[in-house]
Design a protein around this motif. Structure first.
Motif, PDB file in Angstrom:
ATOM      1  N   UNK A 107      33.536  75.502 -50.802  1.00  0.00           N
ATOM      2  CA  UNK A 107      34.448  75.462 -49.669  1.00  0.00           C
ATOM      3  C   UNK A 107      34.201  74.273 -48.768  1.00  0.00           C
ATOM      4  N   UNK A 108      35.257  73.717 -48.253  1.00  0.00           N
ATOM      5  CA  UNK A 108      35.169  72.648 -47.263  1.00  0.00           C
ATOM      6  C   UNK A 108      35.618  73.232 -45.929  1.00  0.00           C
ATOM      7  N   UNK A 109      34.787  73.078 -44.920  1.00  0.00           N
ATOM      8  CA  UNK A 109      35.133  73.609 -43.601  1.00  0.00           C
ATOM      9  C   UNK A 109      34.515  72.740 -42.521  1.00  0.00           C
ATOM     10  N   UNK A 110      35.030  72.902 -41.315  1.00  0.00           N
ATOM     11  CA  UNK A 110      34.481  72.167 -40.180  1.00  0.00           C
ATOM     12  C   UNK A 110      34.243  73.120 -39.022  1.00  0.00           C
ATOM     13  N   UNK A 111      33.273  72.764 -38.195  1.00  0.00           N
ATOM     14  CA  UNK A 111      32.867  73.613 -37.080  1.00  0.00           C
ATOM     15  C   UNK A 111      33.590  73.196 -35.811  1.00  0.00           C
ATOM     16  N   UNK A 112      34.192  74.193 -35.146  1.00  0.00           N
ATOM     17  CA  UNK A 112      34.988  73.973 -33.944  1.00  0.00           C
ATOM     18  C   UNK A 112      34.455  74.869 -32.820  1.00  0.00           C
ATOM     19  N   UNK A 113      34.299  74.342 -31.610  1.00  0.00           N
ATOM     20  CA  UNK A 113      33.955  75.233 -30.495  1.00  0.00           C
ATOM     21  C   UNK A 113      35.056  76.280 -30.327  1.00  0.00           C
ATOM     22  N   UNK A 114      34.670  77.513 -30.104  1.00  0.00           N
ATOM     23  CA  UNK A 114      35.655  78.594 -29.971  1.00  0.00           C
ATOM     24  C   UNK A 114      36.681  78.291 -28.876  1.00  0.00           C
ATOM     25  N   UNK A 115      36.266  77.585 -27.833  1.00  0.00           N
ATOM     26  CA  UNK A 115      37.182  77.265 -26.737  1.00  0.00           C
ATOM     27  C   UNK A 115      38.302  76.325 -27.164  1.00  0.00           C
ATOM     28  N   UNK A 116      38.108  75.568 -28.256  1.00  0.00           N
ATOM     29  CA  UNK A 116      39.121  74.614 -28.720  1.00  0.00           C
ATOM     30  C   UNK A 116      40.077  75.231 -29.741  1.00  0.00           C
ATOM     31  N   UNK A 117      39.823  76.472 -30.148  1.00  0.00           N
ATOM     32  CA  UNK A 117      40.605  77.116 -31.198  1.00  0.00           C
ATOM     33  C   UNK A 117      41.526  78.186 -30.634  1.00  0.00           C
ATOM     34  N   UNK A 118      42.788  78.106 -31.031  1.00  0.00           N
ATOM     35  CA  UNK A 118      43.756  79.171 -30.701  1.00  0.00           C
ATOM     36  C   UNK A 118      44.266  79.763 -32.003  1.00  0.00           C
ATOM     37  N   UNK A 119      44.369  81.090 -32.031  1.00  0.00           N
ATOM     38  CA  UNK A 119      44.827  81.785 -33.227  1.00  0.00           C
ATOM     39  C   UNK A 119      46.024  82.649 -32.865  1.00  0.00           C
ATOM     40  N   UNK A 139      28.962  80.106 -30.259  1.00  0.00           N
ATOM     41  CA  UNK A 139      30.160  79.682 -29.527  1.00  0.00           C
ATOM     42  C   UNK A 139      31.035  78.739 -30.349  1.00  0.00           C
ATOM     43  N   UNK A 140      30.880  78.797 -31.670  1.00  0.00           N
ATOM     44  CA  UNK A 140      31.707  77.994 -32.569  1.00  0.00           C
ATOM     45  C   UNK A 140      32.057  78.820 -33.810  1.00  0.00           C
ATOM     46  N   UNK A 141      33.073  78.360 -34.510  1.00  0.00           N
ATOM     47  CA  UNK A 141      33.482  78.972 -35.772  1.00  0.00           C
ATOM     48  C   UNK A 141      33.836  77.852 -36.739  1.00  0.00           C
ATOM     49  N   UNK A 142      33.729  78.125 -38.014  1.00  0.00           N
ATOM     50  CA  UNK A 142      34.119  77.147 -39.028  1.00  0.00           C
ATOM     51  C   UNK A 142      35.510  77.519 -39.552  1.00  0.00           C
ATOM     52  N   UNK A 143      36.344  76.512 -39.691  1.00  0.00           N
ATOM     53  CA  UNK A 143      37.699  76.693 -40.199  1.00  0.00           C
ATOM     54  C   UNK A 143      37.774  76.065 -41.585  1.00  0.00           C
ATOM     55  N   UNK A 144      38.322  76.803 -42.541  1.00  0.00           N
ATOM     56  CA  UNK A 144      38.507  76.275 -43.889  1.00  0.00           C
ATOM     57  C   UNK A 144      39.498  75.116 -43.844  1.00  0.00           C
ATOM     58  N   UNK A 145      39.189  74.014 -44.490  1.00  0.00           N
ATOM     59  CA  UNK A 145      40.039  72.818 -44.446  1.00  0.00           C
ATOM     60  C   UNK A 145      41.425  73.057 -45.026  1.00  0.00           C
ATOM     61  N   UNK A 146      41.559  73.964 -45.973  1.00  0.00           N
ATOM     62  CA  UNK A 146      42.853  74.246 -46.571  1.00  0.00           C
ATOM     63  C   UNK A 146      43.846  74.874 -45.617  1.00  0.00           C
ATOM     64  N   UNK A 147      43.373  75.343 -44.476  1.00  0.00           N
ATOM     65  CA  UNK A 147      44.246  75.974 -43.480  1.00  0.00           C
ATOM     66  C   UNK A 147      45.115  74.926 -42.771  1.00  0.00           C
ATOM     67  N   UNK A 148      44.609  73.711 -42.630  1.00  0.00           N
ATOM     68  CA  UNK A 148      45.311  72.706 -41.839  1.00  0.00           C
ATOM     69  C   UNK A 148      46.580  72.220 -42.524  1.00  0.00           C
ATOM     70  N   UNK A 149      47.645  72.071 -41.725  1.00  0.00           N
ATOM     71  CA  UNK A 149      48.902  71.487 -42.179  1.00  0.00           C
ATOM     72  C   UNK A 149      48.847  69.998 -41.875  1.00  0.00           C
ATOM     73  N   UNK A 150      49.260  69.191 -42.795  1.00  0.00           N
ATOM     74  CA  UNK A 150      49.319  67.749 -42.539  1.00  0.00           C
ATOM     75  C   UNK A 150      47.955  67.108 -42.560  1.00  0.00           C
ATOM     76  N   UNK A 151      47.916  65.818 -42.248  1.00  0.00           N
ATOM     77  CA  UNK A 151      46.665  65.060 -42.285  1.00  0.00           C
ATOM     78  C   UNK A 151      45.679  65.541 -41.215  1.00  0.00           C
TER      79      UNK A 151
END
Length: 126
Positions: free
Chosen positions: A38-50, A85-97
């Protein structure tokens, strides 16, 4: 702003700011959860909206980590270290570049025997 969604579009994410460089995780748990490394990146929870957060299913894969997926289509979405205070998001989730590139391979000691790491990136055993 970077946006993304699961396969069926029921869960949507938005990340404020630039994205950090992701890693490629070859651990057994990630391979079993997502079907391959899996490819993922770590994001501060405050920067993520779901959006559609109530549709996210969680699997407690260890005492310290849970894995998030869409409860409708099953798409792998998150790797969440509990009590951080962070979560990793799977790279396949992102739309576009995403304007980012892999930084490192981790848990290469658990890599599947069917694949080779053919790039020049650093490789960490764990």
């Amino acid at each position: 702003m970077h946006r993304g969604s699961c396969l069926c579009g029921a869960v949507k994410i938005a990340v404020d700011g630039d994205l950090p460089r992701p890693n490629a995780c070859h651990c057994v748990a990630y391979r079993k959860h997502g079907g391959h490394y899996g490819a993922s990146l770590e994001i501060p929870c405050a920067a993520l909206r779901v959006e559609g957060e109530d549709l996210v299913g969680w699997y407690q894969s260890s005492e310290k980590v849970r894995r998030g997926f869409c409860g409708i289509c099953g798409s792998t979405l998150f790797w969440d270290p509990i009590h951080r205070d962070w979560a990793a998001i799977a790279m396949g989730v992102f739309d576009g570049p995403t304007d980012t590139f892999l930084s490192v391979h981790i848990f290469v000691s658990e890599k599947g025997d069917y694949s080779e790491i053919a790039d020049e990136l650093p490789q960490n055993e764990t």
